[in-house]
Design an enzyme around this catalytic site. Structure first.
Site, short mmCIF file in Angstrom:
data_model
loop_
_atom_site.label_atom_id
_atom_site.label_comp_id
_atom_site.label_asym_id
_atom_site.label_seq_id
_atom_site.Cartn_x
_atom_site.Cartn_y
_atom_site.Cartn_z
CE LYS A 68 -3.31 -1.20 -0.57
NZ LYS A 68 -3.62 -1.90 -1.84
CG HIS A 82 4.55 -6.31 -0.98
ND1 HIS A 82 4.67 -5.02 -1.43
CD2 HIS A 82 3.31 -6.73 -1.38
CE1 HIS A 82 3.55 -4.69 -2.08
NE2 HIS A 82 2.73 -5.70 -2.07
CB SER A 108 -3.82 2.54 1.71
OG SER A 108 -3.99 1.99 0.44
P1 A3P Z 1 -5.25 4.71 -1.33
O1 A3P Z 1 -5.86 3.46 -0.79
O2 A3P Z 1 -4.77 5.63 -0.25
O3 A3P Z 1 -6.09 5.40 -2.35
P2 A3P Z 1 -0.28 -0.34 -3.62
O4 A3P Z 1 -0.18 -0.20 -5.09
O5 A3P Z 1 1.05 -0.38 -2.92
O6 A3P Z 1 -1.18 -1.48 -3.25
O7 A3P Z 1 -0.93 0.99 -3.05
C1 A3P Z 1 -2.25 1.32 -3.34
C2 A3P Z 1 -2.40 2.79 -3.04
O8 A3P Z 1 -1.74 3.55 -4.07
C3 A3P Z 1 -3.85 3.22 -3.06
O9 A3P Z 1 -3.91 4.28 -2.11
C4 A3P Z 1 -4.01 3.73 -4.49
O10 A3P Z 1 -5.09 4.61 -4.65
C5 A3P Z 1 -2.68 4.43 -4.66
N1 A3P Z 1 -2.32 4.65 -6.07
C6 A3P Z 1 -2.24 3.74 -7.05
N2 A3P Z 1 -1.92 4.33 -8.22
C7 A3P Z 1 -1.81 5.64 -7.97
C8 A3P Z 1 -1.52 6.79 -8.77
N3 A3P Z 1 -1.31 6.69 -10.08
N4 A3P Z 1 -1.48 8.00 -8.17
C9 A3P Z 1 -1.71 8.12 -6.85
N5 A3P Z 1 -1.99 7.08 -6.04
C10 A3P Z 1 -2.05 5.85 -6.58
#
Ligand code: A3P
Length: 286
Positions: A44, A99, A129
């Site tokens: 996340k 991870h 998140s």
């Molecule tokens: P939120 O849940 O705070 O919206 P991961 O990819 O490590 O699983 O993390 C997911 C988080 O990254 C989510 O955060 C998601 O919305 C955010 N995320 C993914 N792509 C993104 C982008 N292009 N710009 C900003 N945030 C992004």
């Protein structure tokens, strides 16, 4: 927290996604190639965002080429139970996601010229998140409350273990020329500048138009509406698409909408205690 967990080298994993064998294979047998790039994060922290950026850079900003495969296939998590098979079919230069904590990363990396991009995020936003992610992914327990989830997170009982250990472990590599670190917050503040820095690290020369394309196609809105990037192609037995999306809000500071004053103070106390001997200033700190 996952429904069915086991510990590998003291770190919690879920039997739905990992096995002892897959984790041992990743650590001890996986052969790293010199032109591999590893996308390393605590869950996340912007993992998928970085997958998209790195693949767009690989394909010189060409979104069509970069989007030939769904995001969870094109740069797979090599420690997963089926990670070995997924990585074997990748074409070089491979972009591989993990991870894993530093101490269980592939031994073979350390004799290679491969590169690591480590992305970190304000742990308060990571925690929030993950709280929402746990509600949509079947192999995670739906946390009853933010308080319960906060405890799990701060005690290091989430899958992949303690956030503090993750960051401290990986940042041991900060002076290694094969290691590049960046934060989710920096990506947000200056995506174009971050892409330029990444290109330099990866020794990729992209012209202005290509860099603009990387920035455009890795923006939150474009990724959210792109079925190859937004995880809508994952089977519904993994994720309940009716309950939410991995592309949730994509902002910094959403923890302020979730934590009470007391929860925030509690988080700060644990943070101070755990990070006090860590001599690196993290981006979200004042
Ligand atoms: P939120 O849940 O705070 O919206 P991961 O990819 O490590 O699983 O993390 C997911 C988080 O990254 C989510 O955060 C998601 O919305 C955010 N995320 C993914 N792509 C993104 C982008 N292009 N710009 C900003 N945030 C992004």
């Amino acid at each position: 927290m996952a429904e069915k967990t086991f510990r590998y080298r003291g770190v919690p994993f879920t039997t739905d996604l990992h096995t002892e064998e897959s984790l041992s294979y990743a650590e001890n047998e996986f052969v790293v190639l010199d032109d591999d790039t590893f996308n390393v994060t605590y869950p996340k922290s912007g993992t998928n965002w970085m997958i998209e950026i790195l693949n767009l850079i690989k394909y010189n900003g060409n979104a069509e080429l970069s989007n030939q495969l769904p995001i969870f296939i094109k740069s797979p998590w090599y420690e997963l139970a089926h990670g070995k098979q997924q990585v074997e079919v990748l074409t070089s230069p491979r972009i591989i996601t993990t991870h894993l904590q530093y101490q269980m990363f592939s031994k073979s990396f350390f004799n290679s010229k491969a590169k690591i991009v480590y992305t970190m995020r304000n742990p308060k936003d990571v925690c929030v998140s993950n709280y929402h992610f746990a509600k949509i992914v079947h192999c995670y327990k739906d946390p009853e409350s933010i308080q319960e989830h906060l405890e799990t997170f701060l005690q290091g009982n989430d899958v992949f273990g303690c956030w503090f250990d993750h960051v401290k472990g990986w940042m041991q590599m900060k002076d290694d020329s094969r290691f590049f670190y960046i934060s989710y917050e920096e990506l947000q503040q200056d995506l174009r500048g971050s892409v330029v820095r990444l290109c330099k690290f990866l020794e990729k020369e992209l012209d202005d138009e290509a860099i603009d394309s990387v920035v455009k196609h890795s923006s939150f809105q474009v990724m959210k509406n792109n079925k190859m990037a937004n995880w809508s192609l994952t089977p519904s037995d993994f994720m309940d698409h009716n309950k939410g999306s991995i592309m949730r809000k994509g902002v910094s500071g959403d923890w302020k909408n979730h934590f009470t004053v007391a929860q925030n103070e509690y988080f700060d106390r644990v943070y101070e205690e755990k990070i006090k001997d860590f001599n690196i200033k993290l981006f979200w700190e004042d």
